[in-house]
Design a protein around this motif. Structure first.
Motif, PDB file in Angstrom:
ATOM      1  N   LYS A 135      30.984   5.125  16.668  1.00 23.99           N
ATOM      2  CA  LYS A 135      31.252   4.907  18.093  1.00 23.99           C
ATOM      3  C   LYS A 135      32.757   4.845  18.312  1.00 23.99           C
ATOM      4  N   ASP A 136      33.206   5.232  19.519  1.00 20.81           N
ATOM      5  CA  ASP A 136      34.631   5.076  19.803  1.00 20.81           C
ATOM      6  C   ASP A 136      34.929   3.602  20.058  1.00 20.81           C
ATOM      7  N   LYS A 137      36.219   3.254  19.948  1.00 26.26           N
ATOM      8  CA  LYS A 137      36.608   1.853  19.974  1.00 26.26           C
ATOM      9  C   LYS A 137      36.198   1.174  21.278  1.00 26.26           C
ATOM     10  N   LYS A 138      36.380   1.867  22.387  1.00 21.28           N
ATOM     11  CA  LYS A 138      36.088   1.251  23.697  1.00 21.28           C
ATOM     12  C   LYS A 138      34.586   0.937  23.817  1.00 21.28           C
ATOM     13  N   THR A 139      33.747   1.900  23.446  1.00 18.48           N
ATOM     14  CA  THR A 139      32.285   1.697  23.502  1.00 18.48           C
ATOM     15  C   THR A 139      31.871   0.552  22.583  1.00 18.48           C
ATOM     16  N   ALA A 140      32.465   0.540  21.377  1.00 15.36           N
ATOM     17  CA  ALA A 140      32.135  -0.502  20.400  1.00 15.36           C
ATOM     18  C   ALA A 140      32.532  -1.883  20.927  1.00 15.36           C
ATOM     19  N   GLU A 141      33.682  -1.949  21.567  1.00 13.28           N
ATOM     20  CA  GLU A 141      34.141  -3.254  22.085  1.00 13.28           C
ATOM     21  C   GLU A 141      33.273  -3.734  23.244  1.00 13.28           C
ATOM     22  N   GLN A 142      32.854  -2.809  24.091  1.00 15.19           N
ATOM     23  CA  GLN A 142      31.963  -3.199  25.201  1.00 15.19           C
ATOM     24  C   GLN A 142      30.652  -3.760  24.657  1.00 15.19           C
ATOM     25  N   ARG A 143      30.118  -3.066  23.679  1.00  9.31           N
ATOM     26  CA  ARG A 143      28.864  -3.505  23.058  1.00  9.31           C
ATOM     27  C   ARG A 143      29.064  -4.867  22.371  1.00  9.31           C
ATOM     28  N   ALA A 144      30.181  -5.007  21.659  1.00  4.87           N
ATOM     29  CA  ALA A 144      30.463  -6.258  20.947  1.00  4.87           C
ATOM     30  C   ALA A 144      30.570  -7.426  21.923  1.00  4.87           C
TER      31      ALA A 144
END
Length: 269
Positions: A135-144
């Motif tokens: 996943k790209d960083k932005k998507t991963a951070e939103q999910r996190a």
């Protein structure tokens, strides 16, 4: 003279039906004839266990009965000597990239949190998403952030694990496992390293996961959780599954002497 297997069979099929979750079409995790030795010690003996999709199976028993080894064998943190483990229709791979992919499908929450001390809480929960799930960083951070909120530690995202309580660290570890969108979650005594006042905050998160339909295998000494959240209790002793039945049946009417003895020791107070 009936052996332990007979007791297991009677317990599992007391009403003539297989235990809940054991329908093959729904099977998510299947262990067949699994054996494991540590040197001369036979820690898993001919284990047969089927875990259905959406089922919560709680594994209990005395120390040294093989519970944690069973849990760790499901994602091959422990290798097995004989038998077969199948997850979602696929045999457990031996090693390499396929095993890494499988481990992403099998979330694991340990006794001791196992967070990266030099990474923030947010980084701990994004790392696997970026490296394994690509996943790209932005998507991963939103999910996190959504998952940290779900487990009640959203405000701790920029802290390091050492700045958190044990209960908060364990909830971060649960969020990290959930971030991989696992098919099944394994919990290996997730509250045993926690101070008593922190145990409930972790169990509440696990209760909610159970209500949300997550397939879970939980090794625990928390009998309240076993009673309220489990679809099925698996009782182990000396490397064998001795009983396998509903929580109501197990706690109110255990069939084997070993289970009766175990319950009398832990429920007498």
């Amino acid at each position: 003279m009936p052996g332990p297997d007979d007791a297991h069979d009677k317990a599992a099929h007391a009403d003539g039906a297989p235990p809940p979750g054991a329908r093959d079409s729904d099977a998510l995790v299947v262990l067949k004839n699994v054996d494991k030795h540590f040197g001369a010690l036979h820690v898993l003996q001919n284990i047969d266990l089927t875990i259905g999709r959406g089922e919560v199976v709680v594994v209990i028993g005395p120390s040294g009965s093989g519970k944690s080894t069973l849990c760790r064998a499901i994602n091959r943190l422990e290798t097995i000597d004989n038998g077969e483990i199948v997850i979602d229709g696929k045999p457990l791979p031996a090693e390499g990239r396929e095993l890494a992919t499988l481990r992403a499908d099998v979330g694991m929450v340990f006794q001791s949190f196992n967070l990266f001390a030099h990474k923030t809480v947010l980084e701990n929960v994004t790392l696997g998403q970026i490296r394994v799930r690509k996943k790209d960083k932005k998507t991963a951070e939103q999910r996190a952030r959504a998952l940290l909120d779900r487990v009640g530690v959203a405000s701790q995202a920029d802290k390091y694990p050492a700045q958190l309580s044990g209960g908060q660290q364990q909830r971060v570890a649960i969020a990290r496992a959930l971030a991989m969108d696992p098919k099944v979650m394994l919990f290996d005594e997730p509250t045993s390293a926690l101070d008593p006042e922190m145990i409930n905050e972790v169990l509440e998160v696990m209760q909610q996961l159970a209500r949300d339909g997550m397939t879970m295998v939980v090794v625990t000494h928390e009998m309240g959780f076993a009673r309220s959240a489990a679809n099925r209790v698996v009782f182990m002793s000396d490397g064998r599954i001795v009983e396998e039945t509903t929580p109501d049946q197990f706690f109110s009417n255990p069939r084997s002497d070993r289970a009766k003895d175990f319950l009398s020791k832990i429920l007498h107070h």
